[in-house]
Motif scaffolding. Structure first.
Motif, PDB file in Angstrom:
ATOM      1  N   PHE A 207       0.835  -1.199   0.000  1.00  0.00           N
ATOM      2  CA  PHE A 207       0.000   0.000   0.000  1.00  0.00           C
ATOM      3  C   PHE A 207       0.873   1.254   0.000  1.00  0.00           C
ATOM      4  O   PHE A 207       0.687   2.158  -0.812  1.00  0.00           O
ATOM      5  CB  PHE A 207      -0.938   0.001   1.214  1.00  0.00           C
TER       6      PHE A 207
ATOM      7  N   THR B 295      -6.788   0.293  -0.355  1.00  0.00           N
ATOM      8  CA  THR B 295      -7.122   0.092  -1.761  1.00  0.00           C
ATOM      9  C   THR B 295      -6.255   1.020  -2.618  1.00  0.00           C
ATOM     10  O   THR B 295      -5.674   1.983  -2.111  1.00  0.00           O
ATOM     11  CB  THR B 295      -8.600   0.408  -2.033  1.00  0.00           C
ATOM     12  N   LEU B 296      -6.210   0.753  -3.912  1.00  0.00           N
ATOM     13  CA  LEU B 296      -5.462   1.620  -4.817  1.00  0.00           C
ATOM     14  C   LEU B 296      -6.045   3.039  -4.820  1.00  0.00           C
ATOM     15  O   LEU B 296      -5.294   4.020  -4.794  1.00  0.00           O
ATOM     16  CB  LEU B 296      -5.440   1.038  -6.229  1.00  0.00           C
ATOM     17  N   ASP B 297      -7.373   3.161  -4.809  1.00  0.00           N
ATOM     18  CA  ASP B 297      -7.992   4.487  -4.765  1.00  0.00           C
ATOM     19  C   ASP B 297      -7.583   5.238  -3.503  1.00  0.00           C
ATOM     20  O   ASP B 297      -7.295   6.442  -3.553  1.00  0.00           O
ATOM     21  CB  ASP B 297      -9.519   4.376  -4.831  1.00  0.00           C
ATOM     22  N   THR B 298      -7.537   4.549  -2.388  1.00  0.00           N
ATOM     23  CA  THR B 298      -7.130   5.179  -1.137  1.00  0.00           C
ATOM     24  C   THR B 298      -5.664   5.578  -1.187  1.00  0.00           C
ATOM     25  O   THR B 298      -5.292   6.659  -0.708  1.00  0.00           O
ATOM     26  CB  THR B 298      -7.393   4.244   0.054  1.00  0.00           C
TER      27      THR B 298
ATOM     28  N   ALA C 276      -9.163   2.018   4.342  1.00  0.00           N
ATOM     29  CA  ALA C 276      -8.973   0.712   3.711  1.00  0.00           C
ATOM     30  C   ALA C 276      -7.797   0.798   2.746  1.00  0.00           C
ATOM     31  O   ALA C 276      -7.570   1.835   2.118  1.00  0.00           O
ATOM     32  CB  ALA C 276     -10.234   0.305   2.956  1.00  0.00           C
TER      33      ALA C 276
ATOM     34  N   GLN D 131       2.564   1.984  -3.212  1.00  0.00           N
ATOM     35  CA  GLN D 131       1.660   2.633  -4.156  1.00  0.00           C
ATOM     36  C   GLN D 131       1.537   4.129  -3.851  1.00  0.00           C
ATOM     37  O   GLN D 131       1.526   4.959  -4.763  1.00  0.00           O
ATOM     38  CB  GLN D 131       0.276   1.976  -4.112  1.00  0.00           C
TER      39      GLN D 131
END
Length: 149
Positions: A5, A118-121, A116, A8
């Motif tokens: 995470f 996630t890629l969006d986060t 969470a 990213q």
């Protein structure tokens, strides 16, 4: 949230802040990502998991972590002298003051509930960290005798 995470987040923030200046440096690990310029490792930007009184947060923002508390106080004074300007860009959420959990260090940062992973986060976290870099970094570099108030 884990090393993947924050990797990213690092990748996205590098793209967002590349225009800020030369010598961009970044690193990530399982609990966060760190951004700095040149040799200024003691003054840097982070998105990191922190615990305060048994509650976990994702802290995003700027840190000054010089061994000398007086140097950190000078950095805080310089940044708060320009607070009106960077608040226009960052809003009212960031706290300018003592570091969370370490006496003598300072921060201009905000705390989120851990989101969470996630890629969006990751992109949202990177974008907010980039907001801090873009708002604070040009002002961090100003010498005390040339402050914009």
């Amino acid at each position: 949230m884990d090393a993947e995470f924050f990797s990213q987040v690092r990748d996205a923030v590098e793209g967002f802040v590349a225009v800020v200046g030369p010598e961009l440096r970044t690193t990530s690990h399982g609990r966060g990502v760190k951004v700095w310029f040149g040799d200024a490792t003691r003054e840097h930007y982070e998105a990191q998991l922190v615990r305060v009184r048994d509650q976990g947060f994702l802290e995003i923002g700027f840190h000054s972590e010089h061994p000398e508390a007086a140097k950190n106080a000078e950095v805080l004074t310089r940044l708060t002298a320009q607070e009106t300007t960077w608040r226009r860009e960052l809003g009212e959420d960031p706290v300018a003051g003592p570091f969370l959990g370490r006496r003598g260090w300072i921060r201009v940062s905000e705390c989120w509930d851990p989101p969470a992973a996630t890629l969006d986060t990751a992109i949202d976290v990177a974008a907010r960290l980039a907001d801090f870099v873009i708002a604070i970094e040009p002002r961090r570099r100003i010498q005390p005798t040339h402050l914009e108030v």
